[in-house]
Design an enzyme around this catalytic site. Structure first.
Site, mmCIF file in Angstrom:
data_model
loop_
_atom_site.group_PDB
_atom_site.id
_atom_site.type_symbol
_atom_site.label_atom_id
_atom_site.label_comp_id
_atom_site.label_asym_id
_atom_site.label_seq_id
_atom_site.Cartn_x
_atom_site.Cartn_y
_atom_site.Cartn_z
ATOM 1 N N HIS A 65 10.645 -24.480 8.727
ATOM 2 C CA HIS A 65 9.637 -25.177 9.528
ATOM 3 C C HIS A 65 8.203 -24.966 9.050
ATOM 4 O O HIS A 65 7.379 -25.869 9.209
ATOM 5 C CB HIS A 65 9.738 -24.731 10.989
ATOM 6 C CG HIS A 65 10.975 -25.242 11.668
ATOM 7 N ND1 HIS A 65 11.218 -25.050 13.010
ATOM 8 C CD2 HIS A 65 12.047 -25.943 11.190
ATOM 9 C CE1 HIS A 65 12.379 -25.611 13.338
ATOM 10 N NE2 HIS A 65 12.910 -26.152 12.249
ATOM 11 N N CYS B 161 3.341 -3.050 3.965
ATOM 12 C CA CYS B 161 2.512 -1.891 4.328
ATOM 13 C C CYS B 161 3.267 -1.123 5.415
ATOM 14 O O CYS B 161 4.487 -1.292 5.547
ATOM 15 C CB CYS B 161 1.111 -2.318 4.761
ATOM 16 S SG CYS B 161 1.006 -3.331 6.251
ATOM 17 N N GLY B 162 2.586 -0.279 6.172
ATOM 18 C CA GLY B 162 3.292 0.507 7.182
ATOM 19 C C GLY B 162 3.897 -0.370 8.268
ATOM 20 O O GLY B 162 5.064 -0.233 8.622
ATOM 21 N N THR B 163 3.083 -1.273 8.793
ATOM 22 C CA THR B 163 3.546 -2.173 9.856
ATOM 23 C C THR B 163 3.894 -3.570 9.356
ATOM 24 O O THR B 163 4.589 -4.316 10.057
ATOM 25 C CB THR B 163 2.434 -2.359 10.900
ATOM 26 O OG1 THR B 163 1.282 -2.902 10.219
ATOM 27 C CG2 THR B 163 2.051 -1.039 11.572
ATOM 28 N N GLY B 164 3.344 -3.959 8.242
ATOM 29 C CA GLY B 164 3.446 -5.340 7.753
ATOM 30 C C GLY B 164 2.308 -6.211 8.269
ATOM 31 O O GLY B 164 2.132 -7.344 7.814
ATOM 32 N N ILE B 165 1.555 -5.681 9.199
ATOM 33 C CA ILE B 165 0.508 -6.497 9.840
ATOM 34 C C ILE B 165 -0.745 -6.599 8.963
ATOM 35 O O ILE B 165 -1.272 -7.688 8.729
ATOM 36 C CB ILE B 165 0.162 -5.929 11.233
ATOM 37 C CG1 ILE B 165 1.388 -6.015 12.147
ATOM 38 C CG2 ILE B 165 -1.015 -6.692 11.837
ATOM 39 C CD1 ILE B 165 1.239 -5.277 13.464
ATOM 40 N N GLY B 166 -1.207 -5.453 8.462
ATOM 41 C CA GLY B 166 -2.429 -5.476 7.648
ATOM 42 C C GLY B 166 -2.292 -6.379 6.435
ATOM 43 O O GLY B 166 -3.169 -7.216 6.163
ATOM 44 N N ARG C 270 9.088 -33.877 10.119
ATOM 45 C CA ARG C 270 8.041 -33.666 11.129
ATOM 46 C C ARG C 270 7.242 -32.390 10.873
ATOM 47 O O ARG C 270 6.097 -32.262 11.322
ATOM 48 C CB ARG C 270 8.643 -33.652 12.528
ATOM 49 C CG ARG C 270 9.500 -32.448 12.847
ATOM 50 C CD ARG C 270 10.244 -32.613 14.170
ATOM 51 N NE ARG C 270 10.938 -31.408 14.590
ATOM 52 C CZ ARG C 270 12.117 -30.998 14.091
ATOM 53 N NH1 ARG C 270 12.714 -31.696 13.132
ATOM 54 N NH2 ARG C 270 12.685 -29.892 14.543
ATOM 55 N N HIS C 271 7.867 -31.448 10.161
ATOM 56 C CA HIS C 271 7.174 -30.172 9.908
ATOM 57 C C HIS C 271 6.060 -30.312 8.871
ATOM 58 O O HIS C 271 5.100 -29.546 8.895
ATOM 59 C CB HIS C 271 8.182 -29.105 9.479
ATOM 60 C CG HIS C 271 9.238 -28.892 10.514
ATOM 61 N ND1 HIS C 271 8.960 -28.347 11.743
ATOM 62 C CD2 HIS C 271 10.553 -29.214 10.525
ATOM 63 C CE1 HIS C 271 10.070 -28.326 12.468
ATOM 64 N NE2 HIS C 271 11.048 -28.858 11.748
ATOM 65 N N ASP D 182 0.870 -1.177 0.000
ATOM 66 C CA ASP D 182 0.000 0.000 0.000
ATOM 67 C C ASP D 182 0.915 1.237 0.000
ATOM 68 O O ASP D 182 2.142 1.120 -0.156
ATOM 69 C CB ASP D 182 -0.992 -0.037 1.176
ATOM 70 C CG ASP D 182 -0.346 0.222 2.541
ATOM 71 O OD1 ASP D 182 0.903 0.345 2.614
ATOM 72 O OD2 ASP D 182 -1.091 0.291 3.533
ATOM 73 N N HIS D 183 0.312 2.406 0.188
ATOM 74 C CA HIS D 183 1.102 3.649 0.170
ATOM 75 C C HIS D 183 2.171 3.661 1.263
ATOM 76 O O HIS D 183 3.203 4.294 1.119
ATOM 77 C CB HIS D 183 0.163 4.859 0.339
ATOM 78 C CG HIS D 183 -0.657 4.771 1.598
ATOM 79 N ND1 HIS D 183 -1.716 3.896 1.729
ATOM 80 C CD2 HIS D 183 -0.557 5.421 2.786
ATOM 81 C CE1 HIS D 183 -2.243 4.027 2.933
ATOM 82 N NE2 HIS D 183 -1.559 4.945 3.596
HETATM 83 C C1 RB5 Z 1 -1.740 2.811 6.465
HETATM 84 O O1 RB5 Z 1 -1.719 4.028 7.133
HETATM 85 C C2 RB5 Z 1 -1.438 1.683 7.442
HETATM 86 O O2 RB5 Z 1 -2.510 1.473 8.282
HETATM 87 C C3 RB5 Z 1 -1.085 0.422 6.695
HETATM 88 O O3 RB5 Z 1 -0.005 0.658 5.867
HETATM 89 C C4 RB5 Z 1 -0.697 -0.769 7.540
HETATM 90 O O4 RB5 Z 1 0.271 -0.429 8.475
HETATM 91 C C5 RB5 Z 1 -1.806 -1.528 8.118
HETATM 92 O O5 RB5 Z 1 -1.615 -2.561 8.787
#
Ligand code: RB5
Length: 149
Positions: free
Chosen positions: A98, A65-70, A132-133, A8-9
């Site tokens: 693994h 993305c910003g955090t990698g989480i989304g 095993r994995h 994303d941005h």
């Molecule tokens: C965008 O502002 C931000 O929320 C997105 O890049 C990401 O970090 C979401 O998990």
């Protein structure tokens, strides 16, 4: 090896660095965007990249993305995707050995380009250990089969 990549941005600069690295090291790259700095929604880009792995068009994927989480949450909603959110090389190594992870997620607001490229290299050059994995991966697949359409 053919690599699907998307961001994303909040991940555009790291994606550009990853694409340069991949081209320089002889990987084929399929870029699912975004290529705009304006605000956008990460699932719109993580989804087609994950689908390319799931349907066999690409071998591995990278989402940023910003955090990698989304992007990791979105990619992991696609059946067959094991997207690992890694900000260190140890995790990148062991998620291949693994978990047979087929996608990697990065957060551009969390790590720098140099570390990201080392993690990416580790991920792309480490094989699955099997043994095993495999039984554990099969149990993840069984969860998918239970809950996915
Ligand atoms: C965008 O502002 C931000 O929320 C997105 O890049 C990401 O970090 C979401 O998990």
């Amino acid at each position: 090896m053919k690599i699907a990549i998307a961001c994303d941005h909040g991940g555009l600069d790291l994606k550009r660095a990853a694409v340069d690295y991949l081209h320089t090291h002889g990987y084929e790259v399929v870029d699912f965007g975004t290529n705009e700095a304006c605000s956008c929604d990460y699932p719109d880009f993580a989804l087609p990249a994950a689908e390319a792995i799931a349907n066999g068009t690409c071998d591995r994927g990278v989402v940023i993305c910003g955090t990698g989480i989304g992007v990791s949450i979105a990619a992991n909603k696609v059946k067959g995707i094991r997207c690992a959110h890694c900000h260190d090389t140890y995790s990148a190594k062991y998620t291949r050995l693994h978990n047979d992870a087929n996608m990697l997620a990065f957060g551009q607001r969390v790590i720098g380009e140099g570390l990201m490229l080392e993690i990416l290299e580790t991920f792309l050059t480490t094989g699955f250990e099997g043994g095993r994995h495999q039984k554990r991966i099969d149990k993840i697949t069984a969860i998918e089969n239970k809950y996915f359409k």
